[in-house]
Write a protein that holds these residues in place. Structure first.
Motif, PDB file in Angstrom:
ATOM      1  N   ARG A  68       0.833  -1.216   0.000  1.00 23.36           N
ATOM      2  CA  ARG A  68       0.000   0.000   0.000  1.00 23.36           C
ATOM      3  C   ARG A  68       0.868   1.267   0.000  1.00 23.36           C
ATOM      4  N   ARG A  71       2.139   1.643  -3.517  1.00 22.07           N
ATOM      5  CA  ARG A  71       1.065   2.099  -4.411  1.00 22.07           C
ATOM      6  C   ARG A  71       0.817   3.601  -4.219  1.00 22.07           C
ATOM      7  N   ALA A  72       0.786   4.045  -2.971  1.00 22.89           N
ATOM      8  CA  ALA A  72       0.540   5.475  -2.702  1.00 22.89           C
ATOM      9  C   ALA A  72       1.643   6.342  -3.293  1.00 22.89           C
ATOM     10  N   GLU A  74       3.681   5.561  -5.815  1.00 22.00           N
ATOM     11  CA  GLU A  74       3.659   5.508  -7.274  1.00 22.00           C
ATOM     12  C   GLU A  74       2.517   6.343  -7.840  1.00 22.00           C
ATOM     13  N   GLN A  75       1.394   6.433  -7.097  1.00 24.30           N
ATOM     14  CA  GLN A  75       0.312   7.307  -7.548  1.00 24.30           C
ATOM     15  C   GLN A  75       0.731   8.771  -7.472  1.00 24.30           C
ATOM     16  N   ALA A  76       1.543   9.105  -6.438  1.00 31.11           N
ATOM     17  CA  ALA A  76       2.015  10.491  -6.306  1.00 31.11           C
ATOM     18  C   ALA A  76       3.018  10.836  -7.389  1.00 31.11           C
ATOM     19  N   PRO A  78       3.905   8.870 -10.783  1.00 28.21           N
ATOM     20  CA  PRO A  78       3.792   7.706 -11.682  1.00 28.21           C
ATOM     21  C   PRO A  78       5.095   7.440 -12.424  1.00 28.21           C
TER      22      PRO A  78
END
Length: 986
Positions: A68, A71-72, A74-76, A78
């Motif tokens: 998690r 993922r957080a 990589e979303q911030a 990409p």
């Protein structure tokens, strides 16, 4: 990507702030952030996040949290990978400077006395660190961070107080003392701040509050620092103010004899410096060469110096000397040397030096004179940022950029008015001017009404008392007419040159030759020995010619037996002497300095003579270096000249001299004169590269590594040492490889990693034995024996130290033998012979004092303090540690500072002052963390545990746990004693 742990765990990006969900996940991220860029073992992660009783499926839970978090992130951002799975653990792929806690700690480590940097570091805190998280590791880390924050507040406050900004510190210091009523360093700082803003009564009330809390909570009285501040306030002791204010420099040159005229310009300076506003007052005094810019500014500054009680700085930027102008970074080093305590660390990078200079002069009413500036670029980094400072810049340049971009005011000096010119001649010549006013006016015109030429002409007239002024005017007119025919006429510079030549013609051939020789001298100041070398004449003759040139106003005194020359005259002198062989003269002057530096170094460090380059016998006189005092004094006096010679050698085609001077001075500069050492060794490195001498470049890099080590820049020091090792390998220099490895061992030893240090020392020893270098063997045997003693192997330690002592004595190396005595002193202490330990450290301290090695002397004094503690004399021990602490701080030795602080804490604990002990150990923890000294971090933790044990068992246990973990990692025998103390506690 800006990660924050000094408050709630958050990520700040250009798009906003991001959280990470439940506390366990935040704790996982926090552990990775504290170890940013390093792999964290899975077991360590589990222990820090879940503690001693993790759930059965903890690894699956950890993996889910990692997923998690990844993922957080990589979303911030990409396309980027921020969490890497590596053998045995996970690594957060970010740089430490992206995490607020690392930025905070780096600021404390690298700028411990810079108010602006510390203020910025404190602004990183957004509340309780690791807010909302729980657990053993979190609580332990949070307590450590709070200690560091409190220490940072005190350090920032002390820096502000020193710079005159005491008022800005009172609120935060008050809050800190309310939160930590037993922290005596904070109370002392608050008392100093209150006294500095004329709130002496409040300072005394703060003392009473602290004293009462100490008595009620600990049954102890205030420690020496707090008591000393209290006593100083009661006595209105001026020394207390001296601790509040930084050094007060008074660097103005002597006022000008018979200064005449410039009434309008002086009045304009009065008007401009009387203005009020938020910006510093910067005034550019411009005009042609010889117009009296420096004289006018210096005269005004002497007249108004009482307006600047915090000091007057003066710096000649050499903008128009025949050599190179003074680089801004070197100028900043010279200004900081005047402002900081002796031996204080001067920042490495130019922008850091500029920031430190602005910090040091902040809120101080100071006068800064920057003389002979070549360009605005040379001046810009030297400008203060405070309205309390007045800056005077003199230049032949119009300084248009200074006016346009920095709001400077320009005062233009033209030629003197006719009346003032005649008045100056009257003051210098006397009644002959009054008796022949027309001739005096004509003489002034022929001298272009410039103060410099008027003074030279006046001296010419005084030397010919029976010659009328009219006759002198005719002679000068004839000379100028002849030059006008050659130059095209009506050239002010041509007229100035005629006056110079007129002054020169009346001198003897020997004086003219001396004048021409001094125009070729690479350094700004000189003495009779330098002139004898340049002119190729006997010493007595050089002294006579200096007297002649002083009387002729062609040179001026600049200290005891030292002289300088106006840059216009120096440029003219460099053009004279058509038959003067400047190339040979420079070879002679370099030969003089090389020979005398070599002789001084042989006197101070005879045991290393074989390591230094051989130097040819000089062809000119050299001073007799008869003892260590003479050697040390000569080097101290001539070091600026040697630095100028090294720089000149690099730029003027003699790079081999730069290399040789740097190598000769290695031991003298080792641990001393950081700014000068940095400049000389950098020049030597550049010279070695220019000549393709890779061995010489390696030697320069070793010297640079030593400078970085002394200043606490451990990573830079290690990089230089390993780079030197590589270069020595490439050229097959085994001795150089051994020296580099020995220095790496010293860096490793400083960190407290003794087994690894012993490994490097053993490798170096093998190489030194291979090439038969006795001094190198002695050095590494000394360090190897000492670290073996510290690791608990007294038998091997004694053997190696005894071998080192024999070798040092055989080489006559008193410096090395003194370090052997310190190692044997440590051995005597651990074997239960404290009186012998005291004796050995005392003998070592005396030797270092004689040789002028203050930092080494501090280590000996600190070791004597530890021996006194073992003798059951904690009060005497505390006094020794305080002496050592003062010297370590003076020399910028942070590793030594952490040792002395811990020693002081242990002495206070043994003497029944746990609050004082706690304060010293807490400070030691900050300093040791900053310096990367793991052993002293553990020692500080152990001391904090002892101080906390009677009243706070939980805190004591946490400190013991920290200490045990570090001692175990380092493989030190202290771990057993620390475990025993913990066992008693529990």
């Amino acid at each position: 990507m800006d990660f924050r742990v000094l408050g709630p765990i958050r990520l700040h990006t250009a798009g906003g702030s991001i959280g990470f969900g439940e506390p366990r996940r935040q704790a996982v991220l926090a552990v990775l952030l504290f170890e940013a860029g390093r792999t964290v073992d899975v077991d360590v992660l589990v222990d820090r996040v879940w503690g001693e009783s993790p759930p059965r499926q903890v690894r699956r839970s950890l993996q889910a949290h990692i997923t998690r978090i990844r993922r957080a992130l990589e979303q911030a951002d990409p396309g980027s990978t921020y969490v890497a799975r590596e053998a045995g653990g996970y690594r957060l792929v970010v740089r430490p400077e992206q995490v607020d806690v690392h930025r905070f700690r780096n600021a404390l480590r690298n700028h411990p006395t810079d108010a602006a940097t510390l203020r910025s570091a404190l602004s990183l805190w957004y509340g309780e660190p690791l807010a909302g998280l729980r657990g053993h590791w979190v609580e332990r880390t949070r307590r450590t961070l709070r200690e560091e924050h409190a220490a940072a507040v005190v350090a920032w406050a002390e820096a502000e107080i020193r710079g005159g900004g005491a008022a800005s510190t009172i609120t935060q210091l008050t809050e800190l003392t309310d939160e930590y009523p037993l922290r005596e360093t904070a109370a002392a700082a608050l008392m100093r701040a209150l006294y500095a803003v004329d709130r002496g009564a409040d300072a005394l009330a703060q003392y009473e509050r602290t004293r009462r809390v100490l008595r009620e909570e600990l049954g102890a009285d205030p420690g020496p620092e707090l008591a000393a501040v209290h006593g100083a306030i009661l006595r209105h002791d001026p020394r207390l103010t001296a601790t509040v204010r930084a050094a007060v420099p008074a660097q103005l040159p002597a006022d000008i004899t018979a200064f005449t005229g410039r009434a309008e310009e002086l009045a304009e300076l009065d008007r401009l410096t009387g203005r009020t506003g938020d910006e510093p007052v910067v005034i550019g005094v411009t005009g042609t060469a010889g117009s009296g810019k420096t004289a006018t500014v210096v005269h005004w500054c002497h007249r108004e110096r009482s307006r600047f009680p915090d000091g007057q700085l003066y710096l000649d930027l050499c903008g128009y000397d025949p050599g190179e102008p003074l680089p801004p970074t070197e100028a900043l080093a010279m200004l900081l040397t005047a402002l900081l305590p002796a031996g204080a660390k001067i920042p490495l990078r130019p922008e850091e030096r500029a920031a430190r200079f602005r910090t040091e002069v902040s809120a101080r009413r100071m006068l800064v004179v920057l003389d002979n500036a070549a360009t605005v670029e040379q001046v810009r980094p030297l400008l203060p940022g405070t309205s309390t400072c007045v800056v005077m810049v003199t230049s032949r340049d119009s300084l248009a950029g200074l006016v346009a971009l920095h709001g400077a005011h320009r005062v233009q000096l033209d030629r003197l008015p006719a009346a003032d010119s005649v008045a100056l001649l009257g003051r210098l010549i006397g009644d002959r001017v009054t008796a022949a006013p027309e001739a005096a006016a004509a003489l002034a015109e022929r001298c272009v009404r410039l103060p410099l030429t008027l003074r030279l002409a006046a001296e010419h007239a005084v030397s010919r008392p029976t010659t009328s002024l009219a006759r002198l005017v005719d002679e000068l007119q004839a000379a100028q007419r002849a030059l006008d025919l050659l130059s095209g006429g009506d050239d002010q510079r041509a007229a100035v040159r005629v006056v110079f030549s007129w002054s020169l013609r009346r001198l003897s051939p020997a004086a003219r030759r001396s004048f021409a020789a001094l125009g070729r001298h690479p350094a700004p100041l000189f003495d009779a020995y330098a002139l004898a070398a340049l002119a190729g004449c006997p010493l007595d003759e050089a002294r006579r010619q200096l007297d002649v040139l002083v009387r002729a106003h062609l040179i001026h005194p600049a200290g005891a037996d030292r002289f300088g020359m106006h840059d216009l005259l120096k440029a003219y002198a460099a053009e004279t002497g058509d038959d003067f062989d400047a190339h040979t003269a420079l070879d002679r002057v370099y030969g003089y300095y090389l020979a005398t530096v070599s002789a001084a170094m042989d006197c101070l460090y005879p045991g290393e003579a074989h390591r230094r380059p051989s130097v040819a016998a000089p062809v000119s006189p050299v001073p007799a270096i008869t003892n260590v005092d003479v050697a040390r004094d000569w080097l101290g006096t001539e070091l600026p000249a040697v630095q100028a010679l090294v720089a000149r050698a690099v730029t003027r085609g003699r790079p081999e001299h730069a290399v040789t001077l740097s190598a000769l001075l290695f031991r003298y500069l080792d641990g001393h004169h950081q700014a000068v050492a940095l400049a000389i060794n950098r020049d030597a490195q550049a010279a070695a590269r220019a000549t393709g001498d890779r061995a010489a470049e390696a030697n320069a890099r070793i010297a640079l590594g030593g400078v970085h080590h002394q200043a606490g820049r451990i990573e830079l020091a290690a990089a230089e040492m390993w780079a030197a090792h590589t270069l020595f390998e490439e050229v097959g220099d085994v001795l150089g490889q051994a020296r580099a490895l020995g220095n790496v061992g010293m860096l490793t030893e400083s960190a407290g990693r003794y087994p690894r240090a012993a490994y490097y020392y053993a490798r170096a020893l093998t190489l030194f034995q291979q090439v038969g270098d006795v001094t190198g063997q002695a050095h590494v045997l000394t360090r190897l024996g000492t670290v073996e003693v510290r690791m608990g192997d007294g038998t091997a330690g004694r053997q190696h130290l005894d071998e080192a002592k024999v070798l040092h004595r055989r080489a006559g190396h008193r410096f090395g033998e003194a370090w052997v005595k310190m190692g044997l002193g440590e051995l005597a202490a651990v074997e239960g012979r404290p009186a012998e330990a005291v004796r050995l450290h005392s003998e070592a301290a005396r030797t270092f004092a004689e040789l002028g090695h203050g930092d080494s002397e501090a280590w000996a004094i600190d070791g004597r303090g530890r021996a006194e503690s073992l003798s059951g004399h904690p009060f005497t021990a505390a006094d020794q540690h305080r002496q050592a602490l003062e010297q370590f701080r003076r020399h910028g030795d942070q590793v030594g500072e952490s040792w002395a602080l811990n020693g002081l804490g242990e002495a206070c604990q043994a003497d029944g002052y746990p609050a004082m002990a706690r304060s010293h150990h807490a400070e030691a923890l900050v300093v040791a963390t900053r310096a990367g000294c793991q052993e002293q971090i553990a020692r500080a933790r152990r001391g904090l545990a002892r101080a906390a044990a009677p009243v706070d068992t939980q805190t004591a246990r946490q400190h013991y746990d920290h200490a045990i973990a570090i001692y175990t990692e380092l493989g030190l025998s202290a771990v057993e004693a620390t475990r025993a103390e913990l066992a008693i506690l529990t």
